[in-house]
Design a protein around this motif. Sequence first.
Motif, PDB file in Angstrom:
ATOM      1  N   ASP A  65       0.715  -1.225   0.014  1.00  0.00           N
ATOM      2  CA  ASP A  65       0.163  -0.007   0.183  1.00  0.00           C
ATOM      3  C   ASP A  65       0.948   1.239  -0.043  1.00  0.00           C
ATOM      4  O   ASP A  65       0.638   2.129   0.666  1.00  0.00           O
ATOM      5  N   GLY A  66       1.774   1.201  -0.739  1.00  0.00           N
ATOM      6  CA  GLY A  66       2.869   2.384  -0.754  1.00  0.00           C
ATOM      7  C   GLY A  66       3.986   2.653   0.202  1.00  0.00           C
ATOM      8  O   GLY A  66       4.567   3.462   0.346  1.00  0.00           O
ATOM      9  N   LYS A  67       3.545   1.697   1.334  1.00  0.00           N
ATOM     10  CA  LYS A  67       4.382   1.836   2.622  1.00  0.00           C
ATOM     11  C   LYS A  67       5.633   0.722   2.419  1.00  0.00           C
ATOM     12  O   LYS A  67       5.388  -0.346   2.420  1.00  0.00           O
ATOM     13  N   ASP A  68       6.777   1.298   2.574  1.00  0.00           N
ATOM     14  CA  ASP A  68       7.924   0.487   2.635  1.00  0.00           C
ATOM     15  C   ASP A  68       7.895  -0.278   4.004  1.00  0.00           C
ATOM     16  O   ASP A  68       8.434   0.309   5.039  1.00  0.00           O
ATOM     17  N   ILE A  69       7.498  -1.374   4.186  1.00  0.00           N
ATOM     18  CA  ILE A  69       7.546  -2.167   5.589  1.00  0.00           C
ATOM     19  C   ILE A  69       8.807  -2.715   5.883  1.00  0.00           C
ATOM     20  O   ILE A  69       9.255  -3.164   6.984  1.00  0.00           O
ATOM     21  N   SER A  70       9.637  -2.859   4.956  1.00  0.00           N
ATOM     22  CA  SER A  70      11.142  -3.205   5.391  1.00  0.00           C
ATOM     23  C   SER A  70      12.092  -1.988   5.773  1.00  0.00           C
ATOM     24  O   SER A  70      12.959  -2.338   5.991  1.00  0.00           O
ATOM     25  N   ASP A  71      11.263  -0.807   5.700  1.00  0.00           N
ATOM     26  CA  ASP A  71      12.099   0.283   6.231  1.00  0.00           C
ATOM     27  C   ASP A  71      11.963   0.378   7.964  1.00  0.00           C
ATOM     28  O   ASP A  71      10.711   0.355   8.358  1.00  0.00           O
ATOM     29  N   LYS A  73      11.772   2.839   9.981  1.00  0.00           N
ATOM     30  CA  LYS A  73      11.084   3.977  10.191  1.00  0.00           C
ATOM     31  C   LYS A  73       9.592   3.821  10.037  1.00  0.00           C
ATOM     32  O   LYS A  73       8.761   4.580  10.632  1.00  0.00           O
ATOM     33  N   THR A  74       9.137   2.714   9.234  1.00  0.00           N
ATOM     34  CA  THR A  74       7.654   2.360   9.104  1.00  0.00           C
ATOM     35  C   THR A  74       7.202   1.814  10.440  1.00  0.00           C
ATOM     36  O   THR A  74       7.908   1.057  11.036  1.00  0.00           O
ATOM     37  N   ASN A  75       5.986   2.399  10.831  1.00  0.00           N
ATOM     38  CA  ASN A  75       5.195   1.695  11.959  1.00  0.00           C
ATOM     39  C   ASN A  75       4.463   0.543  11.292  1.00  0.00           C
ATOM     40  O   ASN A  75       3.510   0.479  10.914  1.00  0.00           O
ATOM     41  N   ILE A  76       5.213  -0.491  11.988  1.00  0.00           N
ATOM     42  CA  ILE A  76       4.811  -1.798  11.280  1.00  0.00           C
ATOM     43  C   ILE A  76       3.652  -2.187  11.947  1.00  0.00           C
ATOM     44  O   ILE A  76       2.569  -2.905  11.345  1.00  0.00           O
ATOM     45  N   ASP A  77       3.134  -1.887  13.152  1.00  0.00           N
ATOM     46  CA  ASP A  77       1.770  -2.108  13.904  1.00  0.00           C
ATOM     47  C   ASP A  77       0.754  -1.666  12.749  1.00  0.00           C
ATOM     48  O   ASP A  77      -0.122  -2.310  12.512  1.00  0.00           O
ATOM     49  N   GLN A  78       0.869  -0.383  12.613  1.00  0.00           N
ATOM     50  CA  GLN A  78      -0.034   0.218  11.722  1.00  0.00           C
ATOM     51  C   GLN A  78      -0.061  -0.312  10.143  1.00  0.00           C
ATOM     52  O   GLN A  78      -1.332  -0.544   9.812  1.00  0.00           O
ATOM     53  N   ALA A  79       0.841  -0.558   9.843  1.00  0.00           N
ATOM     54  CA  ALA A  79       0.678  -1.326   8.430  1.00  0.00           C
ATOM     55  C   ALA A  79       0.280  -2.610   8.356  1.00  0.00           C
ATOM     56  O   ALA A  79      -0.708  -3.130   7.796  1.00  0.00           O
ATOM     57  N   ARG A  80       0.492  -3.357   9.718  1.00  0.00           N
ATOM     58  CA  ARG A  80      -0.167  -4.762  10.118  1.00  0.00           C
ATOM     59  C   ARG A  80      -1.803  -4.851  10.041  1.00  0.00           C
ATOM     60  O   ARG A  80      -2.420  -5.860   9.492  1.00  0.00           O
TER      61      ARG A  80
END
Length: 244
Positions: A65-71, A73-80
């Motif tokens: 969804d446009g978010k780099d989850i391997s970064d 700095k990305t909030n992984i809980d939010q992405a999940r």
Amino acid sequence: MTDLKVDVKNLVKNFGDNHVLKGINFEVANNEVVVLIGPSGSGKSTLLRCLNRLEDPTSGKIVIDGKDISDSKTNIDQARENIGMVFQHFNLFNNLTVEQNIALAPTELGKASKEEAADQAKKLLETVGLVDKYDAMPRSLSGGQKQRVAIARALAMKPDIMLFDEPTSALDPEMVGDVLAVMKKLAKEGMTMVVVTHEMGFAKEVADRVVFMADGKVVEEGKPTDVFEHPQNDRTKAFLEKVI
Ligand code: ADP
Ligand code: MG
């Protein structure tokens, strides 16, 4: 903006000396249903688990969804929260009712009030055909019913994408159809889905694309009719001869 929901580039995952994913490139478009097939041990579960960071990639890039989850700095809980996952072994909370299982995450994460979550649980149970099990405890359910509750629970977070890891493999044969029917309904409603399954009938009927993995690599992919009827790669041919 891109229409890609999932964009995996050169994903490598090692467990020590075990090189499990050897440079995977994998894309899923918005509203697309991708069925992932391949021999046991080829890395299908590991790929799915990397998509919601249940596993940390060794290297490579995963954009959801446009978010780099391997970064980092990305909030992984939010992405999940936007990625629903359904496992082979349902993993329901056995000490909670069906309704509580479904309402737990939205209320705990402040997405819904108790009443809203309870209402939504009822609607989701209608979707999966189990509204009469609202107050039931998981232990009183059949495997197929448990799996449908697990799907409802994942949907309660209103995910943009659903990942299914062999959702019917642990079920008695007579339960498989009900679970596949729910998944088919979701697909029809436009859910973006990645499904690891050995149910080739489902793949033929529902998948927009089939991806065949072997030995940590994507070996072949295409429309179900092309992959199933005219496999190009010898390993795909050998695999399909065994499962179809
Ligand atoms: P598949 O789902 O296609 O059967 P998996 O992704 O489960 O394949 O496994 C691929 C390989 O990764 C196997 O050799 C497995 O032993 C290894 N593997 C998976 N998870 C782990 C882990 N947490 N630790 C060590 N090795 C693992
Ligand atoms: Mg697996």
